[in-house]
Every structure is written in C-alpha cells, then in structure tokens.
Design an enzyme around this catalytic site. Structure first.
Site, mmCIF file in Angstrom:
data_model
loop_
_atom_site.group_PDB
_atom_site.id
_atom_site.type_symbol
_atom_site.label_atom_id
_atom_site.label_comp_id
_atom_site.label_asym_id
_atom_site.label_seq_id
_atom_site.Cartn_x
_atom_site.Cartn_y
_atom_site.Cartn_z
ATOM 1 N NE ARG A 43 -1.604 4.932 0.687
ATOM 2 C CZ ARG A 43 -0.326 4.955 1.057
ATOM 3 N NH1 ARG A 43 0.285 6.105 1.217
ATOM 4 N NH2 ARG A 43 0.327 3.835 1.291
ATOM 5 C CG ASN A 59 4.244 1.513 -4.858
ATOM 6 O OD1 ASN A 59 5.302 1.781 -5.428
ATOM 7 N ND2 ASN A 59 3.787 0.277 -4.735
ATOM 8 N N GLY A 60 2.801 4.937 -2.387
ATOM 9 C CA GLY A 60 1.797 5.867 -1.871
ATOM 10 C C GLY A 60 2.273 7.300 -1.984
ATOM 11 C CG HIS A 77 -0.344 0.544 -4.337
ATOM 12 N ND1 HIS A 77 0.864 0.450 -3.678
ATOM 13 C CD2 HIS A 77 -1.241 0.934 -3.397
ATOM 14 C CE1 HIS A 77 0.705 0.778 -2.406
ATOM 15 N NE2 HIS A 77 -0.574 1.078 -2.209
ATOM 16 N NE ARG A 90 10.336 0.958 9.020
ATOM 17 C CZ ARG A 90 10.138 2.194 8.641
ATOM 18 N NH1 ARG A 90 10.774 3.176 9.237
ATOM 19 N NH2 ARG A 90 9.286 2.482 7.665
ATOM 20 C CD1 TRP A 117 6.600 8.135 -8.138
ATOM 21 C CD2 TRP A 117 4.438 7.813 -8.648
ATOM 22 N NE1 TRP A 117 6.454 8.301 -9.495
ATOM 23 C CE2 TRP A 117 5.139 8.108 -9.831
ATOM 24 C CE3 TRP A 117 3.062 7.577 -8.720
ATOM 25 C CZ2 TRP A 117 4.515 8.162 -11.077
ATOM 26 C CZ3 TRP A 117 2.432 7.639 -9.956
ATOM 27 C CH2 TRP A 117 3.164 7.929 -11.118
ATOM 28 N NE ARG A 144 11.546 -0.067 3.569
ATOM 29 C CZ ARG A 144 10.805 -0.425 4.599
ATOM 30 N NH1 ARG A 144 11.291 -1.249 5.499
ATOM 31 N NH2 ARG A 144 9.580 0.027 4.743
ATOM 32 C CD GLU A 191 27.027 -7.224 2.363
ATOM 33 O OE1 GLU A 191 27.012 -6.005 2.603
ATOM 34 O OE2 GLU A 191 27.732 -8.046 2.983
ATOM 35 C CG LEU A 247 13.867 -13.757 -12.210
ATOM 36 C CD1 LEU A 247 15.146 -13.462 -11.441
ATOM 37 C CD2 LEU A 247 13.171 -12.453 -12.575
ATOM 38 C CG ASP A 250 8.397 1.753 1.548
ATOM 39 O OD1 ASP A 250 7.206 1.995 1.341
ATOM 40 O OD2 ASP A 250 8.940 1.898 2.665
#
Ligand code: FPP
Length: 249
Positions: free
Chosen positions: A42, A31-32, A46, A203, A34, A197, A216, A140, A29
């Site tokens: 924006r 990016n906008g 991204h 949230r 930043w 986050r 966690e 991965l 979360d």
C-alpha cells in the site's frame, strides 16, 4: 438576440479562466487499491499518490487557482497499521524537505490545517520551516490537512468560544457564524467551492464539515494515482456549468 440567448445556455466545454473556483478541496482516495491491484504494498500507492499530487498542484498553480486543500491525513487515519502511518509520515517529510527545490520558481505557498501537535517533532519543525519560508509567495496556496478532522475542528472552536465567554472577552449574544469561522483552522481561507473525491467513494469523511455547507461535490471512479490534469479540467468545467443558488432560487 435569439442566437445570443441560445448560445448563453450552451454548456461550456472549456475552462473559463475568469470563473475559476477560488478554493478546490481534494480527497485523494484510492492509493491503497491502486497498489494492491498491482501486487504492490500500500505504501507504494501512497508514493505514487504523492507524485501525482505534485502534477495536479502544478496544473492548478499554472491555471491560476488560489487554494487547493488536500486531505492528506485524517484524525481517523491513526487507526491504520503503524507501518502504513509511518510510510505516510515519511512521504510527507520527504515532500516538505524537497519542497524548496521542487517548488522553486513556482511561487507556491504552503499551509497546514489540523492538529499538528500529535505529529513527530521532526515533522512539526519541517512544517513550520516550509510554512515560514513560503509565506511571501503569492501563487497557489497549497494546503495540507494533517491530523485533521472536521468534528475535532468544530469541538476545538467551541472550546475556544467557551473560554472567551468564561474570560469575559465574548458575550453569548454576540456569537455568530463569523465568530465561529474565525476559530477554525481555516480562519484565513475562503470556503471550498469545489470538492473532488476520487476512487468512487461518495462521502465527505469528516473533511471541512463547516466549510463545505455550499460546496459543489464532484466524484470520479478513478483512483488518485490515475487522476490526471484532464480529469481536473473536467471537474472544473463541470463545476462552471452548475447553477449555484446558495439556498435561493
Ligand atoms: C487515501 O487512499 C489516501 C490517503 C489516506 C492519504 C493521502 C496521501 C497522499 C495523496 C500522499 C501523501 C503525500 C504527501 C506528500 C502529502 P487510501 O489509502 O484510503 O486508499 P484505499 O481507499 O484504496 O485503501
């Protein structure tokens, strides 16, 4: 004995590679914000976010993490201005198109969770191609949550269970957590152990609702484009120092 006892209680300051979280979920979360703080559109945020995603993916792959899932586009993100949605979709397409070259030698496998039927045909084709071409890889698992919503996923699972009951393939008394998990997008994946986050929001925003029952959570005020390998290391060390009880004592 006394010394040993004291030592074992000390909080680790380095990553213990034998106790890595198997699955890390990330809400990238900020990016906008930043971009806005730099007077940029924006979409530039991204782009920077997508570049950063590559750094963090490389770091996790080298470390030996098995799954990293990014919340790249939620079912709610369609409500953003069309221009921003388009920018996100073209970044994704660009990432997938370059994936073979970018990921060459990395042994990374790409997967997607979410309802991709609402994405453009071109994007759907590219997703299928990359998923197929990387499926033999054993490093991965890089998972993109696209047009993903936890509630949407749960409703879909319920619908499929109802169809199976109606079709006589499943008895209501046989429905258990396993029956349910097998009908989620993540059916082949372990639940996330750590959810990160960025940008100070605290949230879950409809991300992996069922799967995060014992996850966690780790938050940072840093915006996603500023989130570094060092921050990732800090999150993993913090996770390793937690006492996970899973409802026990
Ligand atoms: C949240 O920032 C970020 C998203 C909604 C999209 C996440 C996408 C990326 C990290 C890049 C996508 C590219 C690839 C290759 C998957 P925000 O826009 O909500 O930021 P804000 O809260 O500051 O407005």
């Amino acid at each position: 004995m006394f010394l040993f006892g004291r030592k074992s209680k000390r909080k680790g300051k380095e990553i213990d590679k034998n106790r890595l979280p198997v699955h890390i979920a990330i809400i990238p979360d900020g990016n906008g914000r930043w971009a806005t703080r730099r007077g940029m559109p924006r979409s530039a945020g991204h782009r920077e976010g997508a570049n950063n995603l590559k750094n963090i993916v490389k770091y996790c792959n080298n470390l030996g993490v098995t799954y990293v899932t990014f919340y790249a586009f939620s079912t709610e993100n369609w409500s953003r201005p069309k221009e921003e949605v388009d920018a996100l979709m073209s970044l994704l397409l660009e990432f997938l198109k370059n994936a073979d070259k970018e990921l060459e030698g990395s042994n990374i496998r790409i997967k997607v969770i979410g309802d991709i039927s609402r994405l453009s045909k071109e994007l759907q084709t590219e997703i299928k191609r990359v998923v197929e071409s990387t499926k033999v890889n054993t490093g991965l698992n890089l998972v993109f949550a696209l047009n993903y919503g936890g509630r949407d996923e749960i409703v879909n699972a319920v619908r499929r269970i109802a169809q199976d009951v109606q079709g006589g393939r499943l008895r209501p008394e046989d429905i258990d957590e396993e029956t349910f998990s097998r009908r989620l997008y993540t059916s082949e994946m372990p639940d996330p152990e750590l959810l990160i986050r960025t940008s100070g929001e605290k949230r879950s925003s409809n991300f992996l609702l069922w799967q995060s029952a014992y996850t966690e959570f780790w938050y940072t005020d840093k915006l996603w484009p500023d989130f570094t390998e060092k921050d990732m290391e800090e999150a993993i060390i913090d996770f390793q120092n937690r006492n996970r009880r899973f409802g026990g004592i």
